[in-house]
Design a protein around this motif. Structure first.
Motif, PDB file in Angstrom:
ATOM      1  N   ASN A 124       0.807  -1.223   0.080  1.00 30.74           N
ATOM      2  CA  ASN A 124      -0.126   0.061  -0.155  1.00 30.74           C
ATOM      3  C   ASN A 124       1.024   1.391   0.112  1.00 30.74           C
ATOM      4  N   ASP A 125       1.193   1.871  -1.155  1.00 29.49           N
ATOM      5  CA  ASP A 125       1.968   2.975  -1.307  1.00 29.49           C
ATOM      6  C   ASP A 125       1.248   4.223  -1.602  1.00 29.49           C
ATOM      7  N   VAL A 126       1.271   5.079  -0.414  1.00 24.53           N
ATOM      8  CA  VAL A 126       0.432   6.195  -0.505  1.00 24.53           C
ATOM      9  C   VAL A 126       1.095   7.409  -1.682  1.00 24.53           C
ATOM     10  N   SER A 127       2.315   7.049  -1.982  1.00 23.45           N
ATOM     11  CA  SER A 127       2.875   8.169  -3.077  1.00 23.45           C
ATOM     12  C   SER A 127       2.509   7.489  -4.347  1.00 23.45           C
ATOM     13  N   GLY A 128       1.988   6.365  -4.518  1.00 21.98           N
ATOM     14  CA  GLY A 128       1.558   5.856  -6.090  1.00 21.98           C
ATOM     15  C   GLY A 128       2.703   5.707  -6.780  1.00 21.98           C
ATOM     16  N   GLY A 129       3.931   5.227  -6.221  1.00 13.83           N
ATOM     17  CA  GLY A 129       5.235   5.133  -6.990  1.00 13.83           C
ATOM     18  C   GLY A 129       5.977   6.254  -6.983  1.00 13.83           C
ATOM     19  N   LEU A 130       5.670   7.623  -6.464  1.00 15.23           N
ATOM     20  CA  LEU A 130       6.242   8.822  -6.826  1.00 15.23           C
ATOM     21  C   LEU A 130       7.297   8.998  -6.073  1.00 15.23           C
ATOM     22  N   ALA A 131       7.519   8.486  -4.818  1.00  9.59           N
ATOM     23  CA  ALA A 131       8.362   8.766  -3.690  1.00  9.59           C
ATOM     24  C   ALA A 131       9.688   8.073  -3.769  1.00  9.59           C
ATOM     25  N   ASP A 132       9.719   6.900  -4.402  1.00 11.02           N
ATOM     26  CA  ASP A 132      10.865   6.120  -4.537  1.00 11.02           C
ATOM     27  C   ASP A 132      10.806   5.356  -6.007  1.00 11.02           C
ATOM     28  N   PRO A 133      11.828   5.877  -6.842  1.00 10.59           N
ATOM     29  CA  PRO A 133      11.954   5.421  -8.044  1.00 10.59           C
ATOM     30  C   PRO A 133      11.864   3.845  -8.288  1.00 10.59           C
ATOM     31  N   GLY A 134      12.230   3.461  -7.180  1.00 11.32           N
ATOM     32  CA  GLY A 134      12.585   1.804  -7.197  1.00 11.32           C
ATOM     33  C   GLY A 134      11.208   1.045  -6.901  1.00 11.32           C
ATOM     34  N   MET A 135      10.123   1.767  -6.699  1.00 10.50           N
ATOM     35  CA  MET A 135       9.131   1.001  -6.285  1.00 10.50           C
ATOM     36  C   MET A 135       8.306   0.263  -7.397  1.00 10.50           C
ATOM     37  N   LEU A 136       7.843   0.923  -8.709  1.00 11.76           N
ATOM     38  CA  LEU A 136       7.342   0.314  -9.616  1.00 11.76           C
ATOM     39  C   LEU A 136       8.059  -0.619 -10.379  1.00 11.76           C
ATOM     40  N   PRO A 137       9.523  -0.784 -10.429  1.00 16.54           N
ATOM     41  CA  PRO A 137      10.392  -1.828 -11.079  1.00 16.54           C
ATOM     42  C   PRO A 137      10.122  -3.201  -9.828  1.00 16.54           C
ATOM     43  N   LEU A 138      10.162  -2.796  -8.704  1.00 20.34           N
ATOM     44  CA  LEU A 138      10.005  -3.885  -7.574  1.00 20.34           C
ATOM     45  C   LEU A 138       8.659  -4.539  -7.718  1.00 20.34           C
ATOM     46  N   MET A 139       7.485  -3.443  -7.779  1.00 18.51           N
ATOM     47  CA  MET A 139       6.086  -4.198  -7.942  1.00 18.51           C
ATOM     48  C   MET A 139       6.062  -5.040  -9.183  1.00 18.51           C
ATOM     49  N   ALA A 140       6.712  -4.720 -10.392  1.00 20.76           N
ATOM     50  CA  ALA A 140       6.722  -5.562 -11.569  1.00 20.76           C
ATOM     51  C   ALA A 140       6.875  -7.093 -11.252  1.00 20.76           C
ATOM     52  N   GLY A 141       7.722  -7.284 -10.475  1.00 19.24           N
ATOM     53  CA  GLY A 141       8.002  -8.695 -10.170  1.00 19.24           C
ATOM     54  C   GLY A 141       7.738  -9.213  -8.782  1.00 19.24           C
ATOM     55  N   ALA A 142       7.193  -8.445  -8.208  1.00 17.17           N
ATOM     56  CA  ALA A 142       6.650  -8.726  -6.645  1.00 17.17           C
ATOM     57  C   ALA A 142       5.684 -10.027  -6.629  1.00 17.17           C
ATOM     58  N   GLY A 143       4.781 -10.002  -7.584  1.00 17.73           N
ATOM     59  CA  GLY A 143       3.676 -10.910  -7.709  1.00 17.73           C
ATOM     60  C   GLY A 143       2.704 -10.595  -6.660  1.00 17.73           C
ATOM     61  N   VAL A 144       2.536  -9.510  -6.053  1.00 22.82           N
ATOM     62  CA  VAL A 144       1.437  -9.058  -5.019  1.00 22.82           C
ATOM     63  C   VAL A 144       0.677  -7.815  -5.661  1.00 22.82           C
ATOM     64  N   PRO A 145      -0.573  -7.741  -5.197  1.00 22.13           N
ATOM     65  CA  PRO A 145      -1.019  -6.449  -5.864  1.00 22.13           C
ATOM     66  C   PRO A 145      -0.580  -5.328  -4.930  1.00 22.13           C
ATOM     67  N   TYR A 146      -0.793  -4.157  -5.802  1.00 23.08           N
ATOM     68  CA  TYR A 146      -0.038  -2.932  -5.255  1.00 23.08           C
ATOM     69  C   TYR A 146      -1.143  -1.696  -5.387  1.00 23.08           C
ATOM     70  N   VAL A 147      -1.360  -1.011  -4.080  1.00 24.59           N
ATOM     71  CA  VAL A 147      -2.101   0.269  -4.223  1.00 24.59           C
ATOM     72  C   VAL A 147      -1.566   1.339  -4.533  1.00 24.59           C
ATOM     73  N   VAL A 148      -1.976   1.981  -5.478  1.00 28.75           N
ATOM     74  CA  VAL A 148      -1.429   3.226  -6.130  1.00 28.75           C
ATOM     75  C   VAL A 148      -2.287   4.386  -5.586  1.00 28.75           C
ATOM     76  N   MET A 149      -1.866   5.074  -4.692  1.00 24.21           N
ATOM     77  CA  MET A 149      -2.672   6.362  -4.166  1.00 24.21           C
ATOM     78  C   MET A 149      -2.527   7.727  -4.741  1.00 24.21           C
ATOM     79  N   HIS A 150      -3.388   8.488  -5.036  1.00 28.29           N
ATOM     80  CA  HIS A 150      -3.229   9.815  -5.441  1.00 28.29           C
ATOM     81  C   HIS A 150      -2.388  10.590  -4.723  1.00 28.29           C
ATOM     82  N   TRP A 151      -1.365  11.229  -4.816  1.00 34.26           N
ATOM     83  CA  TRP A 151      -0.313  11.916  -4.101  1.00 34.26           C
ATOM     84  C   TRP A 151       0.258  13.105  -4.849  1.00 34.26           C
ATOM     85  N   ARG A 152       0.431  13.973  -4.207  1.00 37.31           N
ATOM     86  CA  ARG A 152       1.316  15.228  -4.642  1.00 37.31           C
ATOM     87  C   ARG A 152       2.222  15.617  -3.826  1.00 37.31           C
TER      88      ARG A 152
END
Length: 303
Positions: A124-152
């Motif tokens: 559950n990532d409240v930044s939607g992948g914006l806070a850490d550039p490594g998050m989306l590549p990680l989730m591509a292979g993690a095999g678990v659901p990923y919450v993308v929240m609206h974040w500014r």
């Protein structure tokens, strides 16, 4: 634009892979392992107490336990990655070992990776992948659901970013960009969950507009998580007319349940709350109401 609120019939139409599926909105119980949460004041900061609290929420009927080690209240100072790991990993590990479905609430790829290794089945990532550039590549292979929240932006400056011409249209457009980024990074489409980010760079009127037009968020084609738990826009609505003080956070659970019911009636996949027992009852009632056909013939599904 106004949207009529009718209870949806049966389970939410959209569902992320690998998580419990019921004929009602799921209930996510909050386990804050922080010293400075606005809602529970560090009551579960000790890992042993956090585990006990999580098990209690699970016994009350929580479908998912969301473990977080970083407060996202306005103005909060971020802990180091090492400190966040120290807080959450023992709790995730123990709750997962007990058989609970565990989510980790984190903006850091390192914490997400370690938590998944420890048994978390949702990030559950409240930044939607914006806070850490490594998050989306990680989730591509993690095999678990990923919450993308609206974040500014981070908590310290998010209120200054609460500027919109049409908050619903802009949140939907910005979530669409995050969906595209996640899919481009290789995150499977059936792993994506969306969260409109109530209270994050949102003024009270923005939150109410998002809730009133929630179908515009679900129309993006992914399951939607709604997290209104004890948030300040509820406290402001319930301001004491005599003292002029907003309702304290610990007295906002009934209002949170009302929001959860209305979100479930608009096809929210899951609601994130502190008061699990009452919310489970509430969403079961909402689902049962929605199972009636127009002719009044009931259908039966496990709730």
């Amino acid at each position: 634009m106004s949207t009529a609120i009718r209870p949806s019939r049966g389970a939410p139409a959209l569902h992320p892979r690998g998580l419990p599926r019921l004929a009602r909105a799921l209930v996510m119980g909050i386990v804050n392992v922080t010293p400075d949460s606005f809602s529970d004041g560090g009551r579960w900061y000790d890992p042993e107490r956090a585990v006990a609290h999580g098990l209690s929420l699970w016994e009350e009927g929580a479908d998912i336990l969301d473990v977080g080690g970083e407060s996202t209240r306005p103005g909060a100072v971020r802990p180091s990655a090492e400190e966040e790991l120290r807080r959450v990993l023992p709790v995730v590990r123990e709750l997962a070992a007990a058989g609970a479905t565990v989510s980790v609430d984190t903006m850091r790829a390192e914490v997400a990776a370690r938590a998944v290794e420890a048994g978390a089945r949702l990030v559950n990532d409240v930044s939607g992948g914006l806070a850490d550039p490594g998050m989306l590549p990680l989730m591509a292979g993690a095999g678990v659901p990923y919450v993308v929240m609206h974040w500014r932006g981070h908590s310290a400056g998010m209120r200054a970013r609460a500027v919109y011409d049409d908050v619903v249209t802009e949140v939907v457009d910005e979530l669409r960009l995050r969906i595209e980024a996640a899919l481009h990074a290789g995150v499977p489409a059936d792993c994506l969950v969306l969260d409109p980010g109530l209270g994050f760079a949102k003024l009270p009127e923005h939150n109410w507009q998002l809730l009133g037009r929630l179908p515009e968020v679900t129309a993006l084609g992914h399951p939607v998580l709604v997290g209104a738990a004890r948030k300040s826009f509820l406290g402001e609505l319930l301001t004491d007319p005599v003292t002029g003080r907003p309702r304290p956070a610990h007295l906002r659970d009934a209002a949170t349940s009302a929001v959860s019911v209305l979100a479930a009636a608009q096809d929210a996949w899951c609601v994130r709350v502190h008061d699990v027992a009452s919310t489970v009852d509430a969403v079961r009632v909402t689902a049962r109401w929605g199972l009636e056909t127009p002719a009044g013939t009931p259908q039966t599904y496990p709730l």
